[in-house]
Design a protein around this motif. Structure first.
Motif, mmCIF file in Angstrom:
data_model
loop_
_atom_site.group_PDB
_atom_site.id
_atom_site.type_symbol
_atom_site.label_atom_id
_atom_site.label_comp_id
_atom_site.label_asym_id
_atom_site.label_seq_id
_atom_site.Cartn_x
_atom_site.Cartn_y
_atom_site.Cartn_z
ATOM 1 N N SER A 97 0.835 -1.208 0.000
ATOM 2 C CA SER A 97 0.000 0.000 0.000
ATOM 3 C C SER A 97 0.866 1.253 0.000
ATOM 4 O O SER A 97 0.554 2.236 -0.673
ATOM 5 C CB SER A 97 -0.931 0.027 1.211
ATOM 6 O OG SER A 97 -1.821 -1.059 1.175
ATOM 7 N N GLN A 132 -8.205 0.268 -0.316
ATOM 8 C CA GLN A 132 -8.310 -1.089 0.184
ATOM 9 C C GLN A 132 -9.674 -1.334 0.823
ATOM 10 O O GLN A 132 -10.252 -2.391 0.682
ATOM 11 C CB GLN A 132 -7.191 -1.279 1.225
ATOM 12 C CG GLN A 132 -6.924 -2.687 1.650
ATOM 13 C CD GLN A 132 -5.534 -2.848 2.291
ATOM 14 O OE1 GLN A 132 -4.725 -1.934 2.297
ATOM 15 N NE2 GLN A 132 -5.266 -4.021 2.810
ATOM 16 N N ASP A 159 -5.973 -1.202 -4.739
ATOM 17 C CA ASP A 159 -5.392 -1.785 -3.529
ATOM 18 C C ASP A 159 -6.364 -2.811 -2.950
ATOM 19 O O ASP A 159 -7.357 -2.446 -2.331
ATOM 20 C CB ASP A 159 -5.086 -0.672 -2.524
ATOM 21 C CG ASP A 159 -4.144 -1.138 -1.416
ATOM 22 O OD1 ASP A 159 -3.863 -2.353 -1.341
ATOM 23 O OD2 ASP A 159 -3.696 -0.284 -0.629
HETATM 24 MG MG LIG Z 1 -2.136 -2.669 2.212
#
Ligand SMILES: [Mg+2]
Ligand SMILES: Nc1ncnc2c1ncn2[C@@H]1O[C@H](COP(=O)(O)OP(=O)(O)OP(=O)(O)O)[C@@H](O)[C@H]1O
Ligand SMILES: Nc1ncnc2c1ncn2[C@@H]1O[C@H](COP(=O)(O)OP(=O)(O)OP(=O)(O)O)[C@@H](O)[C@H]1O
Ligand SMILES: [Mg+2]
Lengths: 339, 358
Positions: A58, A102, A182
């Protein structure tokens, strides 16, 4: 689609990122989240990024999206250094590169209707009048397969898969060229996951999009990617085209990853290679090769020196002391992998 | 086609009662020596509207057995686990049905009795490790607290055991982790701390809600190995919830598939993966991305799951089912035995639809 042009779309050059760790005074330690990461992505290509939780995926993605300032290194986009862009050029670039978070639950404001959420990026960039923006919102809802009645709903009224689509739609509103995804499907069941993956493939075809695709799920990465980069403890340890990586992984960590992919075919359990040894963390990255504490082929030099990145053939690089192969030594399974 | 062959088999040899005997599905009042957890016709409702979130759940977990639960996001997997643990959120309440652990009713137990069972008799790894760890206490304090409370261990013994369990989950430098706070650990590390906390008292029943979703496959493999071993060594029973059908197939003995608040199919891993019968299960299996599907379009079940308010009279899957017929709109199919321990909630699989539809 303009796949494999000669000119890369984006290049990460020797990126580093250090965070201030927790603790106070002398106990305070630096977290070396990303260490010397260089990547090139071609227009229209999907590069998969895999690796352990906390290895820096990330962080790398967020630096590429300019959401985070690298501690060292630079990023060029269509040959231009991103950190040197100013004014209008900088703004154009911010539209061209978008990041899909994410966690769709945490990244979408619950007080906004879906229409507001999708319109917001256009409003921020002062694009079109109200009517034109609403028209684009409706068109986008159709693109992602939700009918226009969803425009008036709120995030909490949607299922996980629908929220994930809204997250992707929001990133697409500014007609970007490059998307950083992500873990876009980690929280979803396989059927909803398929819907999202199909959508991403369709959009890529339709608009010639380029993806950096971050995921834990190696089957999903295999399906989506042209090339795959493997990270371990902040460093890239291997990059190869997807079939090469899955059929003949070079780096011992990649080998362990591939052999550990769970399968619905029973009986595969016994074949996998369980890694043993101490798993380090970002606060205490081992000397030498970061993987040496778990590596089945560890040698003395691995404990002392960080291996350099070396090219192995046209489309692969690997960061491991075992390569290039030294004929006199027995590498066990690595040798098999090398054919 | 598995559906048809099963059909034919049933027609030729009339249902022998022996099939019912070795079948894991519960009969009213029945209790097996090997049975640890019994869930009977359980429902959980939203307090404000009395709408059921889950209903008619029948599930048995035997001693030393690993049972998997899969199903669409939002179908009620976490609500089911929380109801077993006596930890339902305040907006939800237990409806009808029965919950028994070791033959003892959890349904009628007081909060105090249930609390005394948590830890030593049953424990849970929560889906979201960040919200279930206390941010103001160190990992060590949280781990040793439960060891002192449930196993009455002394400070030093508790500490040693805590280190042992942290190490077993593959965490680096367990001694240092004991003195850290949750926010100082990465997501994957927190998840492993949760696993250590749930396992350290060696419960009879472990409920694991997506315990490995945030972990890479090498660490996931290590965790699955730990779970496998505590089952072998301590006869721990495990209820394992996951979206990952590969993990389910590798770890579990039996599987229950949930859709919109109900169990729609259950059976052994072999029964379910080799001859899935419910159209939802079949759809799930078809959706798994596999290497040979590269470059092809992935299969996805069309449509979306009905919301709590849009669940009609009929089969919950009817609006997305390619085989749906008139009866599927009007009546709710029952979860019926299909031989062995296989049970399916579908008119198509039970043959009833044929008779009624022709
Ligand atoms: Mg991550
Ligand atoms: N804001 C922050 N402050 C301090 N440390 C951080 C911060 N963000 C990330 N880290 C640390 O940096 C490392 C890399 O984190 P990152 O989020 O990039 O990992 P990741 O590969 O995306 O992991 P995951 O798969 O769990 O999402 C981790 O050790 C993490 O604890
Ligand atoms: N506190 C609550 N109040 C009202 N409804 C709730 C509450 N908690 C859960 N629900 C509802 O219960 C249903 C089942 O939720 P649950 O969390 O059990 O799903 P799940 O199967 O675990 O999904 P996932 O795979 O996404 O974790 C959902 O429709 C959800 O909206
Ligand atoms: Mg859940």
């Amino acid at each position: 689609m303009s796949k494999h042009h000669d000119e890369p779309l984006i290049e990460l050059n020797g990126l580093f990122k250090t965070y201030d760790g927790a603790g106070f005074g002398a106990a305070k330690k630096k977290v070396h989240a990303v260490h010397d990461v260089s990547l090139t992505i071609m227009p229209g290509e999907t590069l998969g990024l895999v690796g352990e939780s906390g290895c820096g995926k990330s962080t790398t993605g967020r630096m590429a999206a300019r959401l985070l300032q690298p501690s060292a290194g630079n990023i060029t986009y269509r040959g231009r250094d991103l950190s040197l862009l100013r004014g209008r050029e900088s703004k154009t670039m911010r539209k061209a590169i978008q990041y899909v978070f994410q966690d769709p639950y945490a990244s979408l404001n619950p007080k906004f209707t879906i229409a507001d959420l999708l319109e917001e990026p256009l409003r921020i960039h002062k694009l079109g009048d109200k009517a034109e923006r609403r028209r684009q919102v409706d068109a986008m809802l159709e693109t992602i397969g939700l009918n226009s009645s969803y425009a008036r709903r709120y995030v909490h009224e949607l299922s996980g898969g629908q929220r994930q689509r809204i997250g992707i739609a929001r990133a697409l509103m500014l007609k970007p060229e490059f998307l950083i995804l992500d873990e876009p499907v980690s929280a979803l069941d396989v059927s909803v996951q398929s819907q999202i993956l199909n959508l991403l493939k369709d959009l890529q075809k339709q608009y010639g999009l380029t993806y950096l695709f971050i995921s834990h799920d190696l089957n999903v990465v295999h399906y989506m990617s042209d090339r795959v980069a493997v990270m371990y403890m902040g460093k890239l340890v291997e990059i190869a085209d997807v079939e090469g990586l899955y059929h003949a992984p070079f780096h011992p960590y990649t080998q362990a990853l591939i052999s550990a992919i769970p399968s619905e075919q029973r009986g595969k359990r016994s074949e996998r290679r369980l890694l043993t040894g101490e798993i380090p963390d970002a606060l205490s990255i081992p000397e030498g090769c970061s993987f040496h504490t778990r590596c089945p082929y560890v040698r003395d030099s691995c404990r002392r020196e960080t291996p350099p990145i070396i090219g192995m053939g046209e489309s692969r690089t690997v960061r491991c002391h075992l390569y290039p192969v030294d004929e006199g030594l027995d590498y066990g399974e690595t040798k098999v992998a090398l054919g | 086609m598995p559906l048809l062959t099963d059909w034919v088999k049933k027609a030729i040899e009339p249902e022998p009662s022996s099939q019912q005997r070795n079948c894991r599905l519960p009969e009213a009042g029945e209790r097996d020596e090997d049975e640890l957890l019994a869930v009977r016709n359980l429902s959980v409702n939203v307090k404000s509207s009395s709408r059921p979130v889950i209903e008619g759940i029948d599930l048995t977990v035997g001693r030393g057995e690993i049972v998997g639960i899969v199903g669409e996001s939002g179908c009620g997997k976490s609500v089911l686990s929380l109801s077993i643990m006596g930890l339902l959120p305040s907006a939800l309440k237990l409806g009808g049905g029965e919950l028994r652990l070791n033959g003892q009713s959890l349904h009628q137990a007081s909060q105090r009795q249930i609390r005394s069972m948590r830890g030593k008799h049953m424990s849970m790894i929560f889906q979201d490790p960040m919200t279930s760890l206390n941010p103001t206490l160190t990992i060590g304090e949280q781990l040793t607290e439960s060891l002192r409370l449930h196993l009455k261990l002394g400070g030093r013994e508790a500490r040693e055991r805590a280190v042992l369990w942290l190490r077993r989950t593959g965490l680096p430098r367990p001694e240092a982790i004991l003195s850290s706070y949750p926010h100082q650990l990465s997501g994957g590390m927190r998840q492993r701390v949760m696993i250590a906390i749930a396992l350290c008292c060696e419960p009879e029943l472990l409920i694991a809600d997506e315990p490995t979703t945030a972990l890479d496959v090498t660490i996931q493999a290590q965790i699955l190995d730990v779970l496998f071993r505590i089952r072998e060594e301590e006869q721990t029973s495990i209820l394992f919830i996951s979206h990952d059908l590969g993990v389910i197939a590798e770890l579990c003995d039996r599987v229950a598939v949930m859709y919109a608040g109900q169990i729609v199919e259950q059976g052994t891993v072999e029964e379910l993966f080799e001859s899935p019968q419910h159209p939802y299960t079949i759809g799930l299996m078809k959706s798994i991305p596999k290497p040979e599907k590269k470059g092809m379009r992935l299969y996805a079940i069309p449509g979306t799951v009905p919301s709590l308010h849009d669940r009609g009279e009929g089969c919950r899957f009817q609006s997305r089912c390619a085989h749906a017929a008139a009866i599927c709109l009007d009546a709710m199919p029952a979860l019926e035995h299909r031989g062995g321990s296989h049970a399916v909630r579908c008119f198509l699989a039970s043959g009833e639809r044929r008779e009624m539809d022709v």
